[in-house]
Design a protein around this motif. Structure first.
Motif, PDB file in Angstrom:
ATOM      1  N   ARG A 269     -13.082 -66.636 -33.295  1.00  0.00           N
ATOM      2  CA  ARG A 269     -14.096 -67.320 -32.486  1.00  0.00           C
ATOM      3  C   ARG A 269     -14.510 -66.498 -31.262  1.00  0.00           C
ATOM      4  O   ARG A 269     -14.772 -67.049 -30.194  1.00  0.00           O
ATOM      5  N   TYR A 270     -14.599 -65.188 -31.449  1.00  0.00           N
ATOM      6  CA  TYR A 270     -14.934 -64.277 -30.358  1.00  0.00           C
ATOM      7  C   TYR A 270     -16.014 -63.304 -30.837  1.00  0.00           C
ATOM      8  O   TYR A 270     -16.456 -63.356 -31.988  1.00  0.00           O
ATOM      9  N   THR A 271     -16.402 -62.408 -29.963  1.00  0.00           N
ATOM     10  CA  THR A 271     -17.487 -61.487 -30.277  1.00  0.00           C
ATOM     11  C   THR A 271     -16.973 -60.050 -30.235  1.00  0.00           C
ATOM     12  O   THR A 271     -16.487 -59.593 -29.199  1.00  0.00           O
ATOM     13  N   TRP A 272     -17.116 -59.358 -31.348  1.00  0.00           N
ATOM     14  CA  TRP A 272     -16.653 -57.981 -31.485  1.00  0.00           C
ATOM     15  C   TRP A 272     -17.792 -57.009 -31.173  1.00  0.00           C
ATOM     16  O   TRP A 272     -18.924 -57.198 -31.638  1.00  0.00           O
ATOM     17  N   ILE A 273     -17.495 -55.968 -30.415  1.00  0.00           N
ATOM     18  CA  ILE A 273     -18.479 -54.907 -30.168  1.00  0.00           C
ATOM     19  C   ILE A 273     -18.949 -54.315 -31.497  1.00  0.00           C
ATOM     20  O   ILE A 273     -20.120 -53.972 -31.676  1.00  0.00           O
ATOM     21  N   ARG A 274     -18.033 -54.227 -32.456  1.00  0.00           N
ATOM     22  CA  ARG A 274     -18.335 -53.638 -33.759  1.00  0.00           C
ATOM     23  C   ARG A 274     -19.522 -54.316 -34.441  1.00  0.00           C
ATOM     24  O   ARG A 274     -20.279 -53.687 -35.186  1.00  0.00           O
ATOM     25  N   ASP A 275     -19.691 -55.601 -34.199  1.00  0.00           N
ATOM     26  CA  ASP A 275     -20.759 -56.333 -34.879  1.00  0.00           C
ATOM     27  C   ASP A 275     -22.144 -55.960 -34.367  1.00  0.00           C
ATOM     28  O   ASP A 275     -23.157 -56.348 -34.965  1.00  0.00           O
ATOM     29  N   ALA A 276     -22.193 -55.210 -33.260  1.00  0.00           N
ATOM     30  CA  ALA A 276     -23.457 -54.998 -32.561  1.00  0.00           C
ATOM     31  C   ALA A 276     -24.537 -54.390 -33.444  1.00  0.00           C
ATOM     32  O   ALA A 276     -25.630 -54.952 -33.593  1.00  0.00           O
ATOM     33  N   ASN A 345      -6.600 -63.577 -29.800  1.00  0.00           N
ATOM     34  CA  ASN A 345      -6.561 -62.457 -30.742  1.00  0.00           C
ATOM     35  C   ASN A 345      -5.999 -61.221 -30.056  1.00  0.00           C
ATOM     36  O   ASN A 345      -6.651 -60.610 -29.203  1.00  0.00           O
ATOM     37  N   GLY A 346      -4.771 -60.879 -30.466  1.00  0.00           N
ATOM     38  CA  GLY A 346      -4.080 -59.752 -29.849  1.00  0.00           C
ATOM     39  C   GLY A 346      -4.738 -58.415 -30.103  1.00  0.00           C
ATOM     40  O   GLY A 346      -4.409 -57.420 -29.434  1.00  0.00           O
ATOM     41  N   ALA A 347      -5.689 -58.367 -31.026  1.00  0.00           N
ATOM     42  CA  ALA A 347      -6.371 -57.101 -31.309  1.00  0.00           C
ATOM     43  C   ALA A 347      -7.190 -56.622 -30.113  1.00  0.00           C
ATOM     44  O   ALA A 347      -7.584 -55.449 -30.084  1.00  0.00           O
ATOM     45  N   TYR A 348      -7.450 -57.496 -29.134  1.00  0.00           N
ATOM     46  CA  TYR A 348      -8.256 -57.055 -27.993  1.00  0.00           C
ATOM     47  C   TYR A 348      -7.575 -55.935 -27.218  1.00  0.00           C
ATOM     48  O   TYR A 348      -8.235 -55.202 -26.467  1.00  0.00           O
ATOM     49  N   ARG A 349      -6.278 -55.764 -27.414  1.00  0.00           N
ATOM     50  CA  ARG A 349      -5.556 -54.684 -26.740  1.00  0.00           C
ATOM     51  C   ARG A 349      -5.494 -53.408 -27.579  1.00  0.00           C
ATOM     52  O   ARG A 349      -4.971 -52.400 -27.134  1.00  0.00           O
ATOM     53  N   GLN A 350      -6.009 -53.458 -28.797  1.00  0.00           N
ATOM     54  CA  GLN A 350      -5.916 -52.297 -29.666  1.00  0.00           C
ATOM     55  C   GLN A 350      -6.933 -51.222 -29.276  1.00  0.00           C
ATOM     56  O   GLN A 350      -7.941 -51.492 -28.641  1.00  0.00           O
ATOM     57  N   LEU A 351      -6.628 -50.014 -29.732  1.00  0.00           N
ATOM     58  CA  LEU A 351      -7.579 -48.909 -29.640  1.00  0.00           C
ATOM     59  C   LEU A 351      -8.287 -48.799 -30.977  1.00  0.00           C
ATOM     60  O   LEU A 351      -7.657 -48.567 -32.010  1.00  0.00           O
ATOM     61  N   GLN A 352      -9.594 -49.004 -30.969  1.00  0.00           N
ATOM     62  CA  GLN A 352     -10.402 -48.880 -32.179  1.00  0.00           C
ATOM     63  C   GLN A 352     -11.614 -48.025 -31.828  1.00  0.00           C
ATOM     64  O   GLN A 352     -12.588 -48.494 -31.254  1.00  0.00           O
ATOM     65  N   LEU A 353     -11.532 -46.771 -32.186  1.00  0.00           N
ATOM     66  CA  LEU A 353     -12.529 -45.794 -31.747  1.00  0.00           C
ATOM     67  C   LEU A 353     -13.906 -46.022 -32.361  1.00  0.00           C
ATOM     68  O   LEU A 353     -14.910 -45.552 -31.818  1.00  0.00           O
ATOM     69  N   ASP A 354     -13.958 -46.740 -33.464  1.00  0.00           N
ATOM     70  CA  ASP A 354     -15.252 -46.894 -34.145  1.00  0.00           C
ATOM     71  C   ASP A 354     -16.262 -47.699 -33.332  1.00  0.00           C
ATOM     72  O   ASP A 354     -17.466 -47.586 -33.546  1.00  0.00           O
ATOM     73  N   ILE A 355     -15.815 -48.533 -32.392  1.00  0.00           N
ATOM     74  CA  ILE A 355     -16.743 -49.425 -31.685  1.00  0.00           C
ATOM     75  C   ILE A 355     -17.815 -48.656 -30.920  1.00  0.00           C
ATOM     76  O   ILE A 355     -18.923 -49.169 -30.716  1.00  0.00           O
ATOM     77  N   TYR A 356     -17.524 -47.425 -30.540  1.00  0.00           N
ATOM     78  CA  TYR A 356     -18.503 -46.660 -29.750  1.00  0.00           C
ATOM     79  C   TYR A 356     -19.686 -46.240 -30.618  1.00  0.00           C
ATOM     80  O   TYR A 356     -20.821 -46.162 -30.141  1.00  0.00           O
ATOM     81  N   GLY A 357     -19.413 -46.009 -31.893  1.00  0.00           N
ATOM     82  CA  GLY A 357     -20.503 -45.688 -32.803  1.00  0.00           C
ATOM     83  C   GLY A 357     -21.401 -46.892 -33.036  1.00  0.00           C
ATOM     84  O   GLY A 357     -22.635 -46.781 -33.004  1.00  0.00           O
ATOM     85  N   GLU A 358     -20.791 -48.054 -33.272  1.00  0.00           N
ATOM     86  CA  GLU A 358     -21.604 -49.252 -33.479  1.00  0.00           C
ATOM     87  C   GLU A 358     -22.406 -49.598 -32.229  1.00  0.00           C
ATOM     88  O   GLU A 358     -23.578 -50.003 -32.314  1.00  0.00           O
ATOM     89  N   LEU A 359     -21.789 -49.427 -31.067  1.00  0.00           N
ATOM     90  CA  LEU A 359     -22.494 -49.704 -29.812  1.00  0.00           C
ATOM     91  C   LEU A 359     -23.695 -48.782 -29.645  1.00  0.00           C
ATOM     92  O   LEU A 359     -24.828 -49.232 -29.396  1.00  0.00           O
TER      93      LEU A 359
END
Length: 615
Positions: A269-276, A345-359
Motif C-alpha cells: 500500500r505504498y508508492t515505489w520509485i520504480r513504478d515511475a 515494508n522493510g524493503a524501504y531500507r534496501q539498496l536497489q540501484l535500478d530505481i535511478y533508471g526508472e526515475l
C-alpha cells in the motif's frame, strides 16, 4: 464463513481508500481514512477476527454474478434465486462528483429488488485497527454507531438493526421495484449513525457517480483492440491513485500470499520509485495526461528529499513519508492461514540501484511528452546522476527485493545505464548545464561493456540474473524496451529464446505464462514456491513484438500470449500480482504494475498488428 478466492473480489474507491467487495456481497477489506491506514473490515486476512460488512439474500440455490456498470467503477453484485433477483450497487463518491459534499468518503450500498420478492440479511462487524482495538456499539434511530478510542464510524439506514456482539444485524424483504440504502462512514462524536439518503436521493447519487466515471474514461484516447481491458486497467489505476498527492500505490492490500500457506506476504500500500517510468509511459500512451502529471509532481517532491549521501529511498508512503517500518500482526491468521501478516515494508531500507533508471526515464519522457522540467529539478537530478556514477558497481537487493543478500544484478546495472543515458539526452535536448557530462558518458559506456562481459553467460547463451549466475530472469526482457539493445541483436534473441523454454528445460515459460525467475535455482532468502508473474508475461509480449524483424512469427505468438493472458483476469478484468498453478490469483490485489504492463503491451501489440481491417 469460508475465505473467498482472491479473484472473487471487485474494487470500489474514491482515490483516498478502497473496499474489496466479494461476489457473496461481503466487504472484506476496507482501510480508513487512507489506503495505508489500519483496516476496519479485514476478513480477507482473518475470517473470524478481521471484520466484514455483508448484505446477501437468504435464499437457496443462489447464482451470484458481479460486474461493473460499463466504463465505471460502480460495482454491481447480482443474486438470482427461485424467489427473485436482487442487485447491490456498491460505490464511493469521488471528491469531484455531485454529492461528495454530503456523502463523500463513505461506502454507499444500494440494494434493489429486480424481480420477485427477496428476503435479505445485513451483517456489519467492524474490527478497528486490524482487529486490535475494541469498540462500543450503539443502536440509534438512524442505524448504528461504532466508537473506538481513535475513530467513530456509523452505519446509516432505514432498515431496523439489532446489536449482535461487536456488530449489528438486520433482516428485511424487498419486493420487485423496492430498494434500500446503507451508508457506512466516519461520523462526528454527536452524529450517531450519520445520515441516510432517501431512496430517490440514493438513486441520484448512484447515477451522478456513474456519470463522473463516464466523463473521466472519455478522456482515454485508446481505441484499438482489447479496449475494454485497457479501459478497465485505466479505471483500476485511477482507484489506486491517492488524490491529495498524485501517488499511485502498488496495490491496495497487504499480506495476500504469493502462495497459499506460504510466507511471501508483503504490504503493497505504498508508492515505489520504480513504478515511475512504467506509470508515466502507460498513462501518457492512452491520453491520461493529468494523472501522469500529478504522479510526476509527487516524484519531483521526492527528488527534493534526497538522503544525505545524495541517494533516494526506493519506496515511500503515499503522503511522502520515509519511515515504513515493517511489523507482523501475529493475532491475525492471514489469508487461509498464510502467515505472517505484515504491515509496513522493510524493503524501504534496501539498496536497489535500478530505481535511478526508472526515475530518469520517467523524467525524460515527461519532458518530451508532457511539460518541460524546471532548472531546479535538474539540479537535483544532477546530484542523483553523480551518485549513480559513484555507486553503480555496488551489489544490491535488486528489482525483486531479495532477502538472501546482495548481488550484482543485471537489471540493476541495466537501469544505471538508463539513468545516465537519459540524463545525457535530457542535458542535450534542453541544453542544461552538465559539468560532469564527460564522466556520465564515460561511466554509461563502462556499464554497457560491463553488462555485456559479465551479465552474458556463454554457456547459457543468455543474459542471466546476476554476475556469475546461470539463472534466467525475466526482467532482462526490458532491455529492448529501454533501448539498451536492439530487439534483433543476436544476444537478445537468444535470451528471449531461452526464456521461451519451459521450466523443465531451463526456461521461464509455462503454458504461455512467465515466471520472474526459478526460486529453486535462484535462492531469494524465502522458502516456498510462487506463481507466474503477470507483469512479466506482458513484458514478454512486448519483447516478442519488438523482435518481429528477427522472427516474424513472434508477433503471432505475442498475440496468442496476450489474449490467453486476458483470460486469466478475474470476472471484472482485474489482476493480482501472480497467477497460481491452478489459474488462481495470488498476491496483493489488484496490482497496479500488472495493469500498467497490460496497457503498454496492448498499445504496442495493437500498433504492430495495424488497423483492424488489415488483420
Amino acid at each position: 464463513m469460508a475465505y473467498l478466492p482472491i479473484e472473487d473480489y471487485g474494487l470500489i474507491g474514491d482515490m483516498h481508500t478502497v473496499a474489496l467487495v466479494g461476489k457473496n456481497g461481503s466487504i472484506d477489506w476496507y482501510c480508513y481514512p487512507f489506503f495505508d491506514s489500519p483496516s476496519i473490515f479485514g476478513a480477507i486476512l482473518d475470517d473470524r477476527k478481521g471484520g466484514r460488512f455483508r448484505i446477501y439474500p437468504m435464499c437457496d440455490c443462489l447464482t451470484q454474478k458481479q460486474l461493473y456498470w460499463p466504463e465505471t467503477n460502480v460495482l454491481i453484485t447480482r443474486f438470482l434465486s427461485a424467489e427473485g433477483v436482487c442487485e447491490i450497487f456498491d460505490f464511493m463518491i469521488p471528491s469531484g462528483a455531485v454529492g461528495a459534499g454530503k456523502f463523500g468518503r463513505k461506502i454507499i450500498r444500494r440494494v434493489n429488488a429486480v424481480l420477485g420478492e427477496v428476503p435479505l440479511s445485513v451483517q456489519c462487524y467492524p474490527a478497528f485497527d486490524y482487529a486490535r482495538e475494541e469498540h462500543q456499539v450503539r443502536i440509534t434511530p438512524e442505524g448504528a454507531s461504532f466508537r473506538s478510542p481513535s475513530l467513530q464510524m456509523g452505519l446509516a439506514t432505514r432498515i431496523p438493526l439489532t446489536r449482535d456482539g461487536s456488530g449489528v444485524i438486520g433482516r428485511f424483504t424487498l419486493k420487485e421495484g423496492d430498494s434500500a440504502t446503507f451508508v457506512f462512514g466516519e461520523t462526528g462524536p454527536e452524529a450517531g449513525a450519520g445520515s441516510c439518503p432517501a431512496e430517490r436521493e440514493s438513486y441520484d447519487l448512484l447515477f451522478n457517480t456513474v456519470h463522473y466515471w463516464l466523463r473521466w474514461i472519455s478522456r482515454c484516447t485508446y481505441t484499438g483492440r482489447w479496449s475494454q481491458m485497457v479501459h478497465r486497467s485505466a479505471l483500476a489505476l485511477k482507484l489506486l491513485t491517492f488524490e491529495p498527492t498524485g501517488a499511485i500505490i502498488a496495490a491496495p492490500t497487504c499480506s495476500l500470499p504469493e502462495v497459499t500457506g506460504g510466507v511471501r506476504n508483503w504490504d503493497y500500500r505504498y508508492t515505489w520509485i520504480r513504478d515511475a517510468a512504467f506509470t508515466f509511459y502507460g498513462l501518457m500512451r492512452i491520453g491520461l495526461t493529468e494523472e501522469a502529471t500529478r504522479f510526476m509532481e509527487w516524484l519531483e517532491a521526492r527528488c527534493h528529499e534526497l538522503e544525505p549521501d545524495g541517494s533516494l529511498q526506493i519506496v515511500y508512503g503515499i503522503d511522502g513519508r520515509h519511515d515504513l517500518t515493517e511489523m507482523t500482526l501475529d493475532h491475525l491468521e492471514g489469508y487461509r492461514g498464510s502467515g505472517p501478516v505484515r504491515i509496513g515494508n522493510g524493503a524501504y531500507r534496501q539498496l536497489q540501484l535500478d530505481i535511478y533508471g526508472e526515475l530518469m526515464d520517467s523524467v525524460y519522457l515527461f519532458n518530451k511528452h508532457g511539460t518541460p522540467i524546471s532548472y531546479e529539478l535538474w539540479g537535483h537530478l544532477r546530484i542523483l546522476l553523480d551518485w549513480v556514477c559513484a555507486n553503480w558497481q555496488r551489489e544490491d537487493e535488486g528489482l525483486w527485493e531479495v532477502r538472501s543478500g546482495r548481488q550484482h544484478f543485471v537489471f540493476s546495472k541495466l537501469m544505471c545505464w538508463v539513468a545516465l543515458d537519459r540524463g545525457l539526452r535530457l542535458a542535450e535536448k534542453r541544453s542544461f548545464p552538465a559539468h560532469q557530462r564527460g564522466r556520465w558518458l564515460e561511466v554509461r559506456d563502462r556499464i554497457y561493456e560491463d553488462i555485456m562481459a559479465r551479465g552474458w553467460n556463454r554457456d547459457r547463451q543468455a543474459f542471466v540474473q546476476y554476475y556469475g549466475s546461470d539463472c534466467l530472469d525475466s526482467s532482462n526482457l526490458i532491455m529492448p524496451l529501454v533501448f539498451f539493445m536492439s530487439p534483433t541483436d543476436p544476444r537478445m534473441i537468444k535470451t528471449i529464446e531461452a526464456i521461451l523454454a519451459s521450466p523443465r528445460n531451463g526456461g521461464l515459460l509455462a503454458n504461455n505464462l512467465v515466471y520472474r525467475y526459478d526460486p529453486e535455482k535462484s535462492f531469494d532468502g524465502l522458502t516456498g514456491e510462487e506463481g507466474t508473474f503477470n507483469m512479466c508475461t506482458f513484458w514478454l509480449v512486448e519483447a516478442l513484438v519488438r523482435g518481429k524483424q528477427a522472427n516474424p512469427e513472434w508477433v503471432h505468438k505475442a498475440r496468442l500470449i496476450f489474449e490467453q493472458m486476458i483470460g486469466y483476469a478475474n470476472h471484472l478484468g482485474l489482476y493480482a500480482e501472480e497467477t497460481g498453478h491452478r489459474g488462481e490469483a495470488l498476491g496483493n490485489f489488484p496490482q497496479a504494475f500488472t495493469h500498467l504492463a497490460l496497457i503498454s503491451a496492448a498499445f504496442n501489440l495493437n500498433r504492430m498488428l495495424g488497423e483492424r481491417h488489415l488483420t
